[in-house]
Design a protein around this motif. Structure first.
Motif, PDB file in Angstrom:
ATOM      1  N   THR A   1       0.969  -1.145   0.024  1.00  0.00           N
ATOM      2  CA  THR A   1      -0.022   0.158   0.133  1.00  0.00           C
ATOM      3  C   THR A   1       0.902   1.261   0.018  1.00  0.00           C
ATOM      4  O   THR A   1       0.520   2.417  -0.804  1.00  0.00           O
ATOM      5  CB  THR A   1      -1.035  -0.045   1.336  1.00  0.00           C
ATOM      6  OG1 THR A   1      -1.596  -1.206   1.176  1.00  0.00           O
ATOM      7  CG2 THR A   1      -1.816   1.345   1.178  1.00  0.00           C
ATOM      8  N   ALA A   2       2.058   1.302   0.694  1.00  0.00           N
ATOM      9  CA  ALA A   2       2.807   2.498   0.925  1.00  0.00           C
ATOM     10  C   ALA A   2       3.429   2.714  -0.570  1.00  0.00           C
ATOM     11  O   ALA A   2       3.668   3.663  -0.769  1.00  0.00           O
ATOM     12  CB  ALA A   2       3.960   2.265   1.881  1.00  0.00           C
ATOM     13  N   ALA A   3       3.874   1.541  -1.273  1.00  0.00           N
ATOM     14  CA  ALA A   3       4.393   1.479  -2.298  1.00  0.00           C
ATOM     15  C   ALA A   3       3.443   2.269  -3.579  1.00  0.00           C
ATOM     16  O   ALA A   3       3.880   3.076  -4.184  1.00  0.00           O
ATOM     17  CB  ALA A   3       5.013   0.192  -3.156  1.00  0.00           C
ATOM     18  N   LYS A   4       2.330   1.782  -3.381  1.00  0.00           N
ATOM     19  CA  LYS A   4       1.226   2.247  -4.308  1.00  0.00           C
ATOM     20  C   LYS A   4       1.058   3.998  -4.013  1.00  0.00           C
ATOM     21  O   LYS A   4       0.999   4.538  -5.084  1.00  0.00           O
ATOM     22  CB  LYS A   4      -0.131   1.713  -4.012  1.00  0.00           C
ATOM     23  CG  LYS A   4      -0.244   0.095  -4.649  1.00  0.00           C
ATOM     24  CD  LYS A   4      -1.564  -0.385  -4.311  1.00  0.00           C
ATOM     25  CE  LYS A   4      -1.582  -1.889  -4.821  1.00  0.00           C
ATOM     26  NZ  LYS A   4      -2.811  -2.583  -4.438  1.00  0.00           N
TER      27      LYS A   4
ATOM     28  N   ILE B   1      -6.620   3.072  -4.229  1.00  0.00           N
ATOM     29  CA  ILE B   1      -5.917   2.746  -3.121  1.00  0.00           C
ATOM     30  C   ILE B   1      -6.650   2.754  -1.708  1.00  0.00           C
ATOM     31  O   ILE B   1      -6.940   3.975  -1.570  1.00  0.00           O
ATOM     32  CB  ILE B   1      -4.668   3.791  -3.192  1.00  0.00           C
ATOM     33  CG1 ILE B   1      -3.758   3.459  -4.409  1.00  0.00           C
ATOM     34  CG2 ILE B   1      -3.817   3.168  -1.876  1.00  0.00           C
ATOM     35  CD1 ILE B   1      -2.634   4.422  -4.443  1.00  0.00           C
ATOM     36  N   GLN B   2      -7.161   2.005  -1.333  1.00  0.00           N
ATOM     37  CA  GLN B   2      -7.886   1.988   0.142  1.00  0.00           C
ATOM     38  C   GLN B   2      -6.882   1.771   1.091  1.00  0.00           C
ATOM     39  O   GLN B   2      -6.042   0.751   1.249  1.00  0.00           O
ATOM     40  CB  GLN B   2      -8.840   0.872   0.027  1.00  0.00           C
ATOM     41  CG  GLN B   2      -9.865   0.873  -1.017  1.00  0.00           C
ATOM     42  CD  GLN B   2     -10.780   2.274  -0.830  1.00  0.00           C
ATOM     43  OE1 GLN B   2     -10.900   2.955   0.276  1.00  0.00           O
ATOM     44  NE2 GLN B   2     -11.615   2.571  -1.908  1.00  0.00           N
ATOM     45  N   THR B   3      -6.681   2.854   2.196  1.00  0.00           N
ATOM     46  CA  THR B   3      -6.173   2.661   3.483  1.00  0.00           C
ATOM     47  C   THR B   3      -7.202   2.661   4.780  1.00  0.00           C
ATOM     48  O   THR B   3      -8.061   3.328   4.676  1.00  0.00           O
ATOM     49  CB  THR B   3      -5.021   3.735   3.429  1.00  0.00           C
ATOM     50  OG1 THR B   3      -5.589   4.974   3.499  1.00  0.00           O
ATOM     51  CG2 THR B   3      -4.053   3.612   2.119  1.00  0.00           C
ATOM     52  N   GLU B   4      -6.368   2.307   5.999  1.00  0.00           N
ATOM     53  CA  GLU B   4      -7.089   2.611   6.955  1.00  0.00           C
ATOM     54  C   GLU B   4      -6.440   3.864   7.779  1.00  0.00           C
ATOM     55  O   GLU B   4      -6.942   3.819   9.201  1.00  0.00           O
ATOM     56  CB  GLU B   4      -6.959   1.361   7.874  1.00  0.00           C
ATOM     57  CG  GLU B   4      -7.919  -0.125   7.256  1.00  0.00           C
ATOM     58  CD  GLU B   4      -9.314   0.243   6.927  1.00  0.00           C
ATOM     59  OE1 GLU B   4      -9.797   0.965   7.738  1.00  0.00           O
ATOM     60  OE2 GLU B   4      -9.932  -0.204   6.060  1.00  0.00           O
TER      61      GLU B   4
END
Length: 321
Positions: free
Chosen positions: A87-90, A194-197
């Motif tokens: 996710t961080a890379a995206k 890109i979904q993040t919490e």
């Protein structure tokens, strides 16, 4: 002796995305914020700064704004969330993509007439629809296609392209303008997928880290060149706040609830806002034909929202029954 054991109830309620109407308003507002870019770039060119320096200043100022927001959350006691490497890379890649938009756009504006550069950038409206079609393998809604066509038609008049001599335009500048459109549409697509919490501040900080890294490819000596002391900082702050900080924040909230094609259409609010800013700050006259183009663009944006109306009306009728 009794031992009392307290059971803590975990909050497992998933995050609710805003309604399509609110998401559309946020994306439209984020696009309008982009409208400050062209004026900030033009003022920076007048002061003798290069396109690479402007892009780097914009990225660094937006990074600092997100760092301040993130530090404010930490002072309030909000814990930092863990972001997976993928996710961080995206997010980092999304930051590189939006930085490339600024790099190509600032260069296009430095070698092309402003109306042509704006029109080339606005190709992202139909490019976003194309990306949606390829990624979902589904044809877009008819009103979505019609909206993109109407917006492009209005852009020709609103930007003043109809009275621009294209015979002496730089082919490299035209290529840069089209590249900016592709990067802009790609960023809007990535932002919605890109979904993040984590918090928006933490998400934006990672995105900005990617943009800062990309900016050093074109201006590696930006921090040590002394350009910040020559007057670029205020313009970089305006371009960073309105051209990156606020749009990234608003797009992060609004785009997950909307199709990619719709988000790119809504972001077309950039041109009407940009014309208004140029009129106020640069005292540039806007004729009746340009205002007609603005009206056509706004009509196209409204048409893009027609696909959400049946859902809203059916919910209302279901609630009444």
């Amino acid at each position: 002796m009794r031992t009392s054991i307290k059971h803590t109830k975990l909050n497992t309620t998933p995050k609710r995305n805003p309604s399509p109407g609110r998401s559309a308003a946020l994306v439209c507002l984020g696009g309008a914020c982009y409208g400050f870019n062209a004026t900030a770039y033009k003022l920076a060119y007048g002061m003798g700064f290069s396109a690479a320096q402007i892009a780097a200043a914009q990225m660094w100022c937006s990074f600092m704004l997100y760092a301040i927001l993130f530090a404010g959350e930490a002072l309030q006691g909000r814990e930092r969330s863990r972001i997976g490497r993928l996710t961080a890379a995206k997010l980092f890649g999304a930051g590189c993509t939006t930085c490339c938009t600024s790099i190509f756009y600032t260069y296009a504006m430095s070698v092309l007439p402003m109306p042509l550069a704006l029109t080339l950038l606005f190709q992202f409206t139909w490019i976003g629809t194309l990306i949606q079609t390829i990624s979902t393998r589904k044809m877009p809604a008819i009103n979505q296609v019609a909206s993109a066509v109407i917006i492009m038609f209005g852009t020709v008049f609103a930007s003043g392209l109809y009275r621009t001599d294209l015979s002496t335009c730089s082919p490299l500048g035209i290529a840069a303008g089209l590249a900016a459109a592709v990067c802009c549409a790609s960023f809007l697509a990535l932002s919605g997928h890109i979904q993040t919490e984590c918090s928006q501040a933490q998400r934006g900080l990672v995105i900005c880290a990617g943009s800062v890294a990309a900016s050093h490819l074109i201006s590696p000596d930006f921090l040590v060149s002394g350009v910040l002391l020559k007057g670029i900082a205020p313009l970089g702050l305006v371009a960073g706040a309105c051209g990156f900080f606020l749009p990234v924040l608003l797009f992060s909230i609004g785009t997950p609830s909307l199709p990619t094609g719709v988000t790119t259409i809504l972001a077309a609010s950039e041109l009407p806002a940009g014309l208004l800013v140029a009129m106020v700050v640069l005292d540039e006259p806007i004729g009746a034909i340009e205002w007609l183009g603005v009206a056509i663009i706004l009509a196209g944006v409204c048409i893009s929202q027609l696909q959400f109306l049946p859902k809203g009306s059916s919910r209302k009728s279901a609630a009444k029954s």
